[in-house]
Scaffold this motif. Structure first.
Motif, PDB file in Angstrom:
ATOM      1  N   ARG A 101       0.847  -1.184   0.000  1.00  0.00           N
ATOM      2  CA  ARG A 101       0.000   0.000   0.000  1.00  0.00           C
ATOM      3  C   ARG A 101       0.885   1.237   0.000  1.00  0.00           C
ATOM      4  O   ARG A 101       2.015   1.228   0.518  1.00  0.00           O
ATOM      5  CB  ARG A 101      -0.909   0.017   1.228  1.00  0.00           C
ATOM      6  CG  ARG A 101      -1.716  -1.253   1.433  1.00  0.00           C
ATOM      7  CD  ARG A 101      -2.647  -1.533   0.255  1.00  0.00           C
ATOM      8  NE  ARG A 101      -3.668  -0.521   0.137  1.00  0.00           N
ATOM      9  CZ  ARG A 101      -4.881  -0.598   0.701  1.00  0.00           C
ATOM     10  NH1 ARG A 101      -5.211  -1.667   1.412  1.00  0.00           N
ATOM     11  NH2 ARG A 101      -5.774   0.358   0.546  1.00  0.00           N
ATOM     12  N   ALA A 102       0.368   2.309  -0.573  1.00  0.00           N
ATOM     13  CA  ALA A 102       1.145   3.547  -0.669  1.00  0.00           C
ATOM     14  C   ALA A 102       1.580   4.041   0.712  1.00  0.00           C
ATOM     15  O   ALA A 102       2.743   4.424   0.919  1.00  0.00           O
ATOM     16  CB  ALA A 102       0.329   4.621  -1.381  1.00  0.00           C
ATOM     17  N   GLN A 103       0.663   3.996   1.677  1.00  0.00           N
ATOM     18  CA  GLN A 103       0.997   4.471   3.016  1.00  0.00           C
ATOM     19  C   GLN A 103       2.097   3.615   3.637  1.00  0.00           C
ATOM     20  O   GLN A 103       2.995   4.120   4.322  1.00  0.00           O
ATOM     21  CB  GLN A 103      -0.246   4.460   3.906  1.00  0.00           C
ATOM     22  CG  GLN A 103      -0.070   5.166   5.243  1.00  0.00           C
ATOM     23  CD  GLN A 103       0.127   6.657   5.063  1.00  0.00           C
ATOM     24  OE1 GLN A 103      -0.721   7.338   4.530  1.00  0.00           O
ATOM     25  NE2 GLN A 103       1.276   7.168   5.517  1.00  0.00           N
ATOM     26  N   GLU A 104       2.017   2.333   3.385  1.00  0.00           N
ATOM     27  CA  GLU A 104       3.010   1.389   3.910  1.00  0.00           C
ATOM     28  C   GLU A 104       4.406   1.719   3.384  1.00  0.00           C
ATOM     29  O   GLU A 104       5.394   1.685   4.126  1.00  0.00           O
ATOM     30  CB  GLU A 104       2.590  -0.023   3.497  1.00  0.00           C
ATOM     31  CG  GLU A 104       3.502  -1.140   3.940  1.00  0.00           C
ATOM     32  CD  GLU A 104       3.059  -2.487   3.379  1.00  0.00           C
ATOM     33  OE1 GLU A 104       3.847  -3.436   3.489  1.00  0.00           O
ATOM     34  OE2 GLU A 104       1.950  -2.568   2.813  1.00  0.00           O
ATOM     35  N   ILE A 105       4.490   2.065   2.104  1.00  0.00           N
ATOM     36  CA  ILE A 105       5.785   2.398   1.499  1.00  0.00           C
ATOM     37  C   ILE A 105       6.321   3.704   2.076  1.00  0.00           C
ATOM     38  O   ILE A 105       7.517   3.820   2.397  1.00  0.00           O
ATOM     39  CB  ILE A 105       5.651   2.483  -0.030  1.00  0.00           C
ATOM     40  CG1 ILE A 105       5.313   1.096  -0.598  1.00  0.00           C
ATOM     41  CG2 ILE A 105       6.934   3.016  -0.664  1.00  0.00           C
ATOM     42  CD1 ILE A 105       4.926   1.099  -2.061  1.00  0.00           C
ATOM     43  N   HIS A 106       5.460   4.696   2.236  1.00  0.00           N
ATOM     44  CA  HIS A 106       5.883   5.969   2.829  1.00  0.00           C
ATOM     45  C   HIS A 106       6.367   5.777   4.269  1.00  0.00           C
ATOM     46  O   HIS A 106       7.379   6.359   4.685  1.00  0.00           O
ATOM     47  CB  HIS A 106       4.726   6.975   2.801  1.00  0.00           C
ATOM     48  CG  HIS A 106       4.519   7.638   1.470  1.00  0.00           C
ATOM     49  ND1 HIS A 106       5.438   8.502   0.920  1.00  0.00           N
ATOM     50  CD2 HIS A 106       3.490   7.565   0.585  1.00  0.00           C
ATOM     51  CE1 HIS A 106       4.990   8.933  -0.251  1.00  0.00           C
ATOM     52  NE2 HIS A 106       3.812   8.383  -0.482  1.00  0.00           N
ATOM     53  N   ASP A 107       5.627   4.980   5.025  1.00  0.00           N
ATOM     54  CA  ASP A 107       5.938   4.822   6.450  1.00  0.00           C
ATOM     55  C   ASP A 107       7.179   3.970   6.690  1.00  0.00           C
ATOM     56  O   ASP A 107       7.826   4.093   7.733  1.00  0.00           O
ATOM     57  CB  ASP A 107       4.738   4.193   7.185  1.00  0.00           C
ATOM     58  CG  ASP A 107       3.543   5.126   7.262  1.00  0.00           C
ATOM     59  OD1 ASP A 107       3.727   6.336   7.031  1.00  0.00           O
ATOM     60  OD2 ASP A 107       2.430   4.635   7.540  1.00  0.00           O
ATOM     61  N   ASN A 108       7.485   3.084   5.742  1.00  0.00           N
ATOM     62  CA  ASN A 108       8.598   2.147   5.946  1.00  0.00           C
ATOM     63  C   ASN A 108       9.551   2.174   4.753  1.00  0.00           C
ATOM     64  O   ASN A 108       9.934   1.128   4.222  1.00  0.00           O
ATOM     65  CB  ASN A 108       8.047   0.729   6.160  1.00  0.00           C
ATOM     66  CG  ASN A 108       7.060   0.642   7.298  1.00  0.00           C
ATOM     67  OD1 ASN A 108       7.447   0.624   8.466  1.00  0.00           O
ATOM     68  ND2 ASN A 108       5.789   0.590   6.965  1.00  0.00           N
ATOM     69  N   TYR A 109       9.927   3.387   4.343  1.00  0.00           N
ATOM     70  CA  TYR A 109      10.711   3.529   3.122  1.00  0.00           C
ATOM     71  C   TYR A 109      12.005   2.715   3.163  1.00  0.00           C
ATOM     72  O   TYR A 109      12.388   2.072   2.168  1.00  0.00           O
ATOM     73  CB  TYR A 109      11.031   4.997   2.861  1.00  0.00           C
ATOM     74  CG  TYR A 109      11.991   5.187   1.709  1.00  0.00           C
ATOM     75  CD1 TYR A 109      11.583   4.946   0.403  1.00  0.00           C
ATOM     76  CD2 TYR A 109      13.320   5.563   1.933  1.00  0.00           C
ATOM     77  CE1 TYR A 109      12.457   5.088  -0.663  1.00  0.00           C
ATOM     78  CE2 TYR A 109      14.201   5.706   0.874  1.00  0.00           C
ATOM     79  CZ  TYR A 109      13.766   5.465  -0.419  1.00  0.00           C
ATOM     80  OH  TYR A 109      14.629   5.588  -1.464  1.00  0.00           O
TER      81      TYR A 109
END
Length: 500
Positions: free
Chosen positions: A49-57
């Motif tokens: 998910r997009a949020q997952e990628i942002h939060d765990n770059y």
């Protein structure tokens, strides 16, 4: 004559919109003629998910991901382009290069896609020179074609009426709206967790009722064809829940929709959500304690604080909320002393502050009328108003020390009634007499007076233990926690007048 700049020859907004719609349908038609129909795709393996990628770059940097979302902007260039997709309220940038996805696919990306289309993207996570987390696409799949353009190229849906009627577009265009409804879900989960931890059991009671009972409100009427009887959408679950207390449940609650055939404004919608809970061997003091604890618990869990800024007013949910009797709060704000003045004096004092009585009102009805018209506007911080008159509390137990009053409270925040609770009336004889009084009021034209429920009286005759009951308006609670002005802003699909 040069007419190139003549305004009458320029396409208007509707013509531009029609042209855009025609163009999108033409693109879909061309795709189908070439053997590709995006609507036939049944699934997509979205692994991140997009949020997952942002939060765990750091976990995804230089890793291949598979994401999906709605195309909301594009910057088309020669051999490479940037775009943004929206995934459940979170945006992420994608970088599309011809030499990465192939010439045909890149031409398709540039020529056949539109803002609003739903895409699947596979590619490698990286950070641009500008520091923006992005996905370098190796594959772009059209999952659904958008045939209607988003308003003003994604940004700009501000028309309130249109936002409520087309919530699906509102959610796309206004990320804060999606955040509101995510918080609503969290609040409801917190309420359930709070009550489950206290040993309450969630139950379900009928929405179609043969008697509209449990509250003073005008019901919606429908008809059951098989039984050939009129029925009512429930205005409250109270009488069913108290039957369960009679049957032996100690702690029950129901969270669900109620329906009242009444007006609409920033605080009212004909269908709304409440929670009602009942606890055996408890009274209205216990219900006040539960109310305080619940509001604090949900604020801490959802917002991380018990201090809330609502429309510019700071509200504090921590600490003990004031508990004021209706008599004392009326005296405080109007000077009318219902404990030490006769009715003639009370009527005269009320007239001085703009309340006209015909002289036939009872002491209790006069007290409630003054409170209702003059006091609520002063109740900004969380406050319990306790000890309501018997005449306006047909389901509440009388106060042993003053039979004119009941062990009932409502609590107010920002001058709004947020909930209602009683030490529940469990005297079947008294209950029947109050139903009879309500029936007289219905006969005299009060269509909000309560209907007589003889089966409920019958249940009380088997014996109901001392019980505390509480009802809270979920929509108004969500308004506070999300800092929204109107109840329509916390209902996904509020009731609207049909368009002609």
């Amino acid at each position: 004559m040069d007419i190139s700049n003549d305004a009458s020859n320029q396409p208007n907004e509707q013509e531009l919109l029609n042209s855009e719609i025609t163009n999108r349908r033409k693109k879909l038609s061309d795709m189908r003629e070439n053997g590709f129909d995006p609507y036939e795709i049944t699934t997509y393996d979205r692994k991140q998910r997009a949020q997952e990628i942002h939060d765990n770059y750091s976990d995804y940097d230089a890793k291949t991901v598979s994401i999906a979302g709605r195309l909301i902007s594009r910057r088309i260039m020669g051999k490479a382009s940037f775009a943004n997709i929206l995934d459940s309220g979170c945006q992420i940038q994608i970088y599309v290069r011809k030499d990465m996805i192939g010439e045909d696919e890149y031409t398709f990306f540039k020529k056949s896609l539109d803002v609003g289309d739903v895409l699947g993207i596979e590619g490698e996570v990286f950070t641009t020179h500008m520091g923006e987390i992005s996905v370098k696409a190796s594959k772009v799949v059209l999952l659904s074609k958008s045939l209607l353009p988003l308003p003003e190229k994604y940004h700009g849906l501000t028309n309130t009426d249109l936002r409520y009627r087309q919530r699906y577009v509102d959610l796309i265009c206004n990320p804060e709206v999606m955040d509101t409804f995510k918080k609503r879900s969290q609040i409801i989960s917190c309420i359930r967790n709070f009550l489950d931890q206290k040993g309450f059991i969630e139950v379900e009671t009928p929405i179609l009722n043969s008697i509209a009972g449990g509250a003073s409100a005008r019901p919606f009427v429908t008809h059951h064809n098989t039984l050939d009887i009129d029925m009512y959408l429930r205005i409250a679950p109270e009488l069913y829940l108290k039957r369960l207390i009679v049957g032996g449940f100690d702690k029950v609650y129901e969270l669900g929709r109620l329906f009242r055939n009444e007006g609409m404004d920033i605080k009212h919608n004909p269908e709304f959500t409440t929670i009602e809970l009942y606890q055996a061997y408890a009274d209205y003091n216990d219900m006040m304690n539960i109310t305080e604890e619940m509001f604090k618990y949900c604020a801490e869990k959802v917002l991380g604080t018990t201090t809330i800024d609502y429309q510019g007013t700071v509200l504090e949910f921590n600490g003990n909320w004031p508990r004021l009797t209706m008599v004392e709060v009326v005296k405080k704000y109007t000077g009318i002393d219902f404990d030490n003045m006769d009715l003639t004096t009370i009527f005269a004092k009320a007239k001085e502050i703009g309340i006209e009585f015909n002289g036939n009102e009872s002491w209790g009805k006069a007290l409630y009328e003054v409170f209702d018209k003059k006091i609520e506007e002063n109740l900004i911080q969380p406050t319990f108003i306790i000890d309501y008159p018997v005449e306006v509390s047909p389901l509440a137990k009388r106060k042993p020390s003053d039979k004119r009053l009941t062990e009932r409270f409502e609590f107010f925040i920002m001058a709004r009634e947020m909930g209602n609770a009683f030490s529940e009336l469990n005297d079947p004889i008294d209950q029947k007499e109050r139903f009879e009084q309500q029936a007289k009021e219905r006969d005299n034209g009060d269509d909000e007076a309560q209907m007589t429920d003889n089966d409920f009286v019958n249940a009380l005759e088997y014996g109901m233990p001392p019980t505390g009951g509480l009802g809270i308006g979920i929509d108004r609670m969500v308004m506070l926690y999300t800092n929204t002005y109107s109840i329509r802003d916390v209902l996904l699909f509020p009731t609207m007048k049909p368009k002609k």
